[in-house]
Design a protein around this motif. Structure first.
Motif, PDB file in Angstrom:
ATOM      1  N   ASP A 106       0.843  -1.194   0.000  1.00 38.20           N
ATOM      2  CA  ASP A 106       0.000   0.000   0.000  1.00 38.20           C
ATOM      3  C   ASP A 106       0.879   1.245   0.000  1.00 38.20           C
ATOM      4  O   ASP A 106       1.858   1.331   0.736  1.00 38.20           O
ATOM      5  N   LEU A 107       0.527   2.198  -0.853  1.00 36.94           N
ATOM      6  CA  LEU A 107       1.272   3.448  -0.963  1.00 36.94           C
ATOM      7  C   LEU A 107       0.389   4.607  -0.540  1.00 36.94           C
ATOM      8  O   LEU A 107      -0.729   4.748  -1.027  1.00 36.94           O
ATOM      9  N   THR A 108       0.907   5.440   0.353  1.00 35.26           N
ATOM     10  CA  THR A 108       0.193   6.659   0.728  1.00 35.26           C
ATOM     11  C   THR A 108       0.528   7.742  -0.287  1.00 35.26           C
ATOM     12  O   THR A 108       1.425   7.568  -1.119  1.00 35.26           O
ATOM     13  N   THR A 109      -0.166   8.872  -0.185  1.00 41.47           N
ATOM     14  CA  THR A 109       0.133   9.976  -1.104  1.00 41.47           C
ATOM     15  C   THR A 109       1.576  10.451  -0.908  1.00 41.47           C
ATOM     16  O   THR A 109       2.225  10.860  -1.871  1.00 41.47           O
ATOM     17  N   LYS A 110       2.086  10.375   0.313  1.00 40.93           N
ATOM     18  CA  LYS A 110       3.482  10.755   0.564  1.00 40.93           C
ATOM     19  C   LYS A 110       4.435   9.819  -0.184  1.00 40.93           C
ATOM     20  O   LYS A 110       5.402  10.277  -0.810  1.00 40.93           O
ATOM     21  N   ASP A 111       4.151   8.518  -0.149  1.00 39.44           N
ATOM     22  CA  ASP A 111       4.965   7.545  -0.884  1.00 39.44           C
ATOM     23  C   ASP A 111       4.927   7.829  -2.382  1.00 39.44           C
ATOM     24  O   ASP A 111       5.957   7.785  -3.062  1.00 39.44           O
TER      25      ASP A 111
END
Length: 94
Positions: A77-82
């Motif tokens: 899972d990738l956050t917007t920061k990632d």
């Protein structure tokens, strides 16, 4: 239907590359994915060459993850920061 599009996104590039590699089998140096994308197809290697600047990255990251509560699901899972950090790696300052 959404899972079908994800599957195609994963499988189609591999099939295209396999076909390209088969054609290049006789060459002395094997064709790499980057050779194929940037030299054979003529794609740009950096987003900045497409007119993307640092100011656009936050909005692009939000749009990439907005359908799933600001998380892009995949192998991990990738956050917007990632996502912004990945975009920064694809968009070196020139």
């Amino acid at each position: 239907m959404h899972w079908v599009m994800r599957l195609l996104a994963l499988v189609l590039p591999a099939l295209i590359l396999k076909r390209a590699l088969t054609r290049e089998k006789a060459s002395k140096r094997p064709l790499t994915l980057s050779d194929w994308m940037f030299n054979k197809l003529g794609l740009e290697s950096h987003m900045s060459k497409l007119g993307v600047d640092e100011a656009m990255l936050p909005e692009m990251a939000l749009k990439a993850a907005e359908r799933n509560g600001d998380v892009l699901h995949g192998i991990t899972d990738l956050t917007t920061k990632d996502i912004k950090n990945i975009y920064r790696m694809c968009n070196p300052m020139q």
